[in-house]
Design an enzyme around this catalytic site. Structure first.
Site: not given
Ligand code: BGC
Length: 352
Positions: A111, A182, A316
C-alpha cells in the site's frame, strides 16, 4: 439494537505535520449520510437505511483522528497509493532504472509504504452537500517511487445511495500507480459481529493465486471447483475454512478476482440477511481484491465494539498485485502527458 450516528466533527479537528484535518459530511435526499476526513482522503462512516428504515453505519472506523492515528490497522476507509497491494521485495525496474521501496510487509512493499497516501493530510474542496474533492501532490522519490504525482480523489454521494469515487493522477516522470479505497464493510453495522454470514457474489471466472508471501505467480487461474468460485451467491463461511493452499496463503480470502466486465456489471456484490442491505461494487479496474479482514484484531471502533478477525471485509478495486514486476498483468505505468483515471462505486440497496 445499536443506534448509529455520525462522529462528532470536533474530534476530527487536529493538526498533523502542520496541516489541519477535518470531518466532512455528505447527505442526500434519501437520507443517506457519509462522513469523510482529509486525513488519508478517507471514508469514515456511511449511514445507510436497512430493511426496517433504520440507519446503519456499514463502514468500520473510528470516532476521532486520534483513533485513526493509534489504530493497529492503518488503512480503514483510506485512499491507498501510490501503489495499492504488494510489490515483491519492495523492488521494481522501469525503463531500465531500478527502484527500491520500503519493505513494510515482510519482504514486500504494501500500500505504498508506511508513508503512503493513507497517512497524508489532503487538501479539500467541498462542493455542496453531495461532493468533496481531495488533492495531494506526492513528491518525486516519496517512499522510493519516481516522479512528482498530482492526485485528485473525488467522492460523490448520489441520490441513489451510491458513493462514487473518481481518481485522477498525472506525473512528471514515468512511474507506477495503483489507487484504491480500503473501506472495511460490515453490512449488519460496524462492530456488529463478523462478516462470515454475508452472502457474496463475484462474477469472475478467474482469480490471481499467490505464494506464501502473498505475491502472484503471474497467472490467472480458474475459480471452477475452488473456494474462489462465487459466481453463484455463497456465504463467506462456506469455503473459508477449507483445506486449500490458496486459502492458507491468504489466511482466508485475500485475493484479486479478475473483473470480467469493468463498469458495465457489478464486479462484486455482498448482502447481509439481517439488515437486508446489499452492496454492489462497480469499477473501471481490471481486478477486485476480496479481503476478509483476516488480520483485524484489537482495535476498538466508533461505537465501542472491538474489531476482531473477520469483523469486516474489503472489496478493493484495483490492478493486480505486484504488477510492476509482472509483464503479463495489465499496465500500471503512468507517463508524463498522460492522465490516469479510474472509478469505484459502492451502491447500497435494500433487498427484502
Ligand atoms: C491486503 C491484506 C493486508 C491489508 C492490510 C489488504 O489490502 O490484501 O493482506 O493485510 O490490506 O490492511
Amino acid at each position: 439494537m445499536t443506534t448509529y450516528s455520525l462522529p462528532d466533527p470536533s474530534h476530527f479537528v487536529r493538526n498533523i505535520h502542520g496541516k489541519n484535518t477535518h470531518l466532512i459530511i455528505l447527505t442526500n435526499p434519501a437520507g443517506m449520510q457519509v462522513a469523510l476526513t482529509d486525513y488519508g482522503a478517507r471514508l469514515v462512516s456511511a449511514l445507510v437505511p436497512d430493511k426496517g428504515g433504520n440507519l446503519v453505519d456499514v463502514v468500520l472506523g473510528f470516532g476521532s483522528i486520534d483513533g485513526y492515528l493509534h489504530a493497529h490497522e492503518k488503512y480503514h476507509g483510506a485512499t491507498i497509493g501510490r501503489f495499492g497491494n504488494r510489490i515483491a521485495n519492495g523492488k521494481f525496474s522501469l525503463d531500465g532504472e531500478d527502484y527500491t521501496l520500503a519493505q513494510n510487509n515482510g519482504p514486500n512493499n504494501l500500500h505504498g509504504g508506511e508513508g503512503g497516501f493513507h497517512s497524508k493530510v489532503w487538501d479539500r474542496q467541498v462542493s455542496f452537500k453531495q461532493k468533496v474533492d481531495f488533492y495531494y501532490v506526492s513528491p518525486d522519490g516519496e517512499e522510493g517511487f519516481p516522479g512528482e504525482v498530482k492526485v485528485n480523489v473525488c467522492y460523490e454521494l448520489t441520490n441513489e445511495n451510491e458513493i462514487i469515487i473518481r481518481f485522477r493522477a498525472t506525473t512528471n516522470k514515468p512511474t507506477v500507480i495503483n489507487l484504491t479505497n480500503h473501506a472495511y464493510f460490515n453490512l449488519n453495522g460496524e462492530g456488529n459481529g463478523d462478516i462470515l454470514n454475508h452472502i457474496l457474489q463475484i462474477p469472475s471466472t478467474h482469480f490471481i493465486p499467490i505464494d506464501d508471501n502473498q505475491i502472484p505467480f503471474g497467472e490467472e487461474s480458474p475459480v471452477e471447483n475452488t473456494p474462489f468460485d462465487f459466481r453463484r451467491p455463497k456465504k463467506v463461511s462456506e469455503d473459508i475454512g477449507q483445506d486449500n493452499l490458496q486459502i492458507k496463503a491468504g489466511s482466508g480470502y485475500d485475493h484479486t478476482f479478475v473483473n470480467p466486465s469493468p463498469l458495465s456489471q457489478a464486479a462484486a456484490t455482498a448482502y447481509a440477511e439481517d439488515s437486508g442491505i446489499q452492496l454492489q461494487v462497480y469499477t473501471t479496474e481490471p481486478g477486485i481484491q476480496l479481503y476478509t479482514g483476516n488480520f483485524l484484531s484489537d482495535d476498538t471502533g466508533k461505537s465501542g465494539s472491538k474489531y476482531l478477525k473477520r469483523g469486516g471485509f474489503c472489496f478493493e478495486a484495483q490492478h493486480y498485485p505486484d504488477s510492476p514486476n509482472q509483464p503479463n498483468f495489465p499496465n500500471v505505468v503512468l507517463r508524463p502527458g498522460e492522465e490516469f483515471q479510474s472509478q469505484i462505486s459502492y451502491k447500497f440497496n435494500i433487498v427484502k
